[in-house]
Design a protein around this motif. Structure first.
Motif, PDB file in Angstrom:
ATOM      1  N   PHE A  50     -22.747  16.965 -22.269  1.00  0.00           N
ATOM      2  CA  PHE A  50     -22.881  15.750 -21.475  1.00  0.00           C
ATOM      3  C   PHE A  50     -21.813  15.676 -20.387  1.00  0.00           C
ATOM      4  O   PHE A  50     -20.703  16.196 -20.551  1.00  0.00           O
ATOM      5  N   ARG A  51     -22.205  15.062 -19.275  1.00  0.00           N
ATOM      6  CA  ARG A  51     -21.254  14.817 -18.197  1.00  0.00           C
ATOM      7  C   ARG A  51     -20.460  13.563 -18.531  1.00  0.00           C
ATOM      8  O   ARG A  51     -21.007  12.547 -18.956  1.00  0.00           O
ATOM      9  N   PHE A  52     -19.146  13.639 -18.280  1.00  0.00           N
ATOM     10  CA  PHE A  52     -18.271  12.524 -18.642  1.00  0.00           C
ATOM     11  C   PHE A  52     -17.006  12.620 -17.800  1.00  0.00           C
ATOM     12  O   PHE A  52     -16.340  13.659 -17.795  1.00  0.00           O
ATOM     13  N   VAL A  67     -17.431   7.816 -26.749  1.00  0.00           N
ATOM     14  CA  VAL A  67     -17.569   7.362 -25.364  1.00  0.00           C
ATOM     15  C   VAL A  67     -17.245   5.875 -25.327  1.00  0.00           C
ATOM     16  O   VAL A  67     -17.959   5.064 -25.936  1.00  0.00           O
ATOM     17  N   GLU A  71     -18.489   3.519 -19.771  1.00  0.00           N
ATOM     18  CA  GLU A  71     -18.297   4.844 -19.190  1.00  0.00           C
ATOM     19  C   GLU A  71     -19.646   5.508 -18.930  1.00  0.00           C
ATOM     20  O   GLU A  71     -20.472   5.633 -19.835  1.00  0.00           O
ATOM     21  N   HIS A  73     -22.208   8.375 -18.659  1.00  0.00           N
ATOM     22  CA  HIS A  73     -22.336   9.687 -19.296  1.00  0.00           C
ATOM     23  C   HIS A  73     -23.806  10.064 -19.381  1.00  0.00           C
ATOM     24  O   HIS A  73     -24.687   9.237 -19.155  1.00  0.00           O
ATOM     25  N   ALA A 109     -13.419  13.166 -25.389  1.00  0.00           N
ATOM     26  CA  ALA A 109     -14.780  12.698 -25.655  1.00  0.00           C
ATOM     27  C   ALA A 109     -15.420  13.464 -26.801  1.00  0.00           C
ATOM     28  O   ALA A 109     -16.390  12.996 -27.403  1.00  0.00           O
TER      29      ALA A 109
END
Length: 268
Positions: A50-52, A67, A71, A73, A109
Motif C-alpha cells: 500500500f501507498r502511505f 494506519v 491518513e 492510503h 505502518a
C-alpha cells in the motif's frame, strides 16, 4: 468480487466505534482513501502492498498494519497469491482512552511484533465470534490497543511535506470533507482557497498523495456510510452522497471499504 475472494464486515453492538473486517483478496485494489478510525490489522497470509505517506509499504504475513486516522492510503496484493488479513477499525475515543492523542503516529505502518500480532488476532477473533462474551471482547481489545500504544506510539511531530500552500490545501480538504456531495469544479475550489487551479492541484497531490477528485470520491463514501448507518437505502444514500446512481456507489464503495454496501449494512 472473485469467487476466491471473501470479505466479512461486522460491528460489535456493545462496543460503539469498533468495526472489523475479515478478508482475503487476490486482485482487489483499494482506491486512495482515509478512515476516521485507526486501522489496526494483522496479515494472515500472503502480503499486502500500500501507498502511505509518499512511499510504498509491503506488509508480509505475520506483520501488523497500522494506519492512523485521516491518513491517505491504498491497498493491493504484493504478489499473485494475494493477501488475507484481520482488521480492526477503532474510533477516536478508543485512542484517547489508550492515551494516544489524535495527532500521534506510530513507529511504522508495518510492524514486526509477534506479541502485538497475537493480541490483535485474539481480539479480532473474540469480536467476530458469536460465542464470545462482551467482557472478553472488550478486555482483549483494550489489551491489544494498550500494547500498541506502549510499544509503538510515536509522540514526535510528523514532518509535513514541503509544499507552497499548506493552509490552502487544508482549507480545500476541509471543504471536501464538509461538502463531499457538492459538484465542485477545480476552478471553483481553487478560487475558494485563493490559488490557481494548477497550483491547487499540484499542492493538494504533494500534501495528500492524491488529486482533489480522488479525495472527494473517498469523502463521498464516508458520507454514504453515515447515511447507510442511519438506515437509508443504498439507492437513496448514493444520490445524497453525490454518486450518479446505486451502481456507481457500489463500485466505489467496495474499493474503499472492501465490501459492497449491502454486505456493509448486514454487518451492522
Amino acid at each position: 468480487m472473485r469467487a476466491d475472494e471473501t470479505a466479512t464486515f461486522t460491528r460489535p453492538r456493545e462496543l460503539p466505534g469498533v468495526e472489523t473486517l475479515t478478508a482475503r483478496y487476490i486482485t482487489h485494489r483499494f482506491l486512495p482513501h482515509t478512515h476516521e478510525a485507526l486501522v489496526l490489522g494483522v496479515i494472515e497470509g500472503g502480503a499486502e502492498s500500500f501507498r502511505f505517506r509518499g512511499g510504498r509499504v509491503v506488509a508480509p504475513a505475520g506483520s501488523v498494519v497500522v494506519v492512523p486516522p485521516g491518513e491517505v492510503h491504498t491497498g493491493e496484493a504484493a504478489g499473485p497469491q494475494g493477501w488475507a488479513y484481520r482488521v480492526l477499525y477503532l474510533g477516536e475515543g478508543w485512542l484517547t482512552e489508550a492515551g494516544v492523542a489524535g495527532a500521534v503516529g506510530f513507529g511504522a505502518a508495518s510492524l514486526h511484533d509477534p506479541d502485538l500480532a497475537a493480541r490483535v488476532r485474539r481480539a479480532h477473533a473474540a469480536l467476530t465470534s458469536p460465542g464470545a462474551s462482551p467482557l472478553a471482547r472488550e478486555t482483549l481489545l483494550r489489551e491489544a490497543l494498550g500494547h500498541l500504544a506502549a510499544r509503538h506510539a510515536d509522540t514526535r511531530p510528523r514532518p509535513l511535506p514541503s509544499i507552497l500552500a499548506p493552509d490552502a490545501v487544508r482549507e480545500a480538504r476541509a471543504y471536501l470533507d464538509a461538502h463531499p456531495e457538492t459538484a465542485v469544479t477545480l476552478s471553483g475550489l481553487a478560487a475558494r482557497v485563493g490559488l490557481s487551479p494548477a497550483h491547487l492541484a499540484r499542492s493538494f497531490r504533494a500534501a495528500l498523495g492524491v488529486p482533489p477528485h480522488t479525495y472527494q470520491m473517498a469523502a463521498r463514501v464516508r458520507l454514504a456510510r453515515k447515511l447507510l448507518d442511519a438506515g437509508e437505502a443504498p439507492a437513496d444514500a448514493a444520490l445524497r452522497a453525490g454518486f450518479a446512481d446505486q451502481a456507481h456507489l457500489t463500485r466505489v464503495f467496495k474499493r474503499v471499504v472492501g465490501v459492497p454496501p449491502g454486505t456493509y449494512r448486514r454487518g451492522r
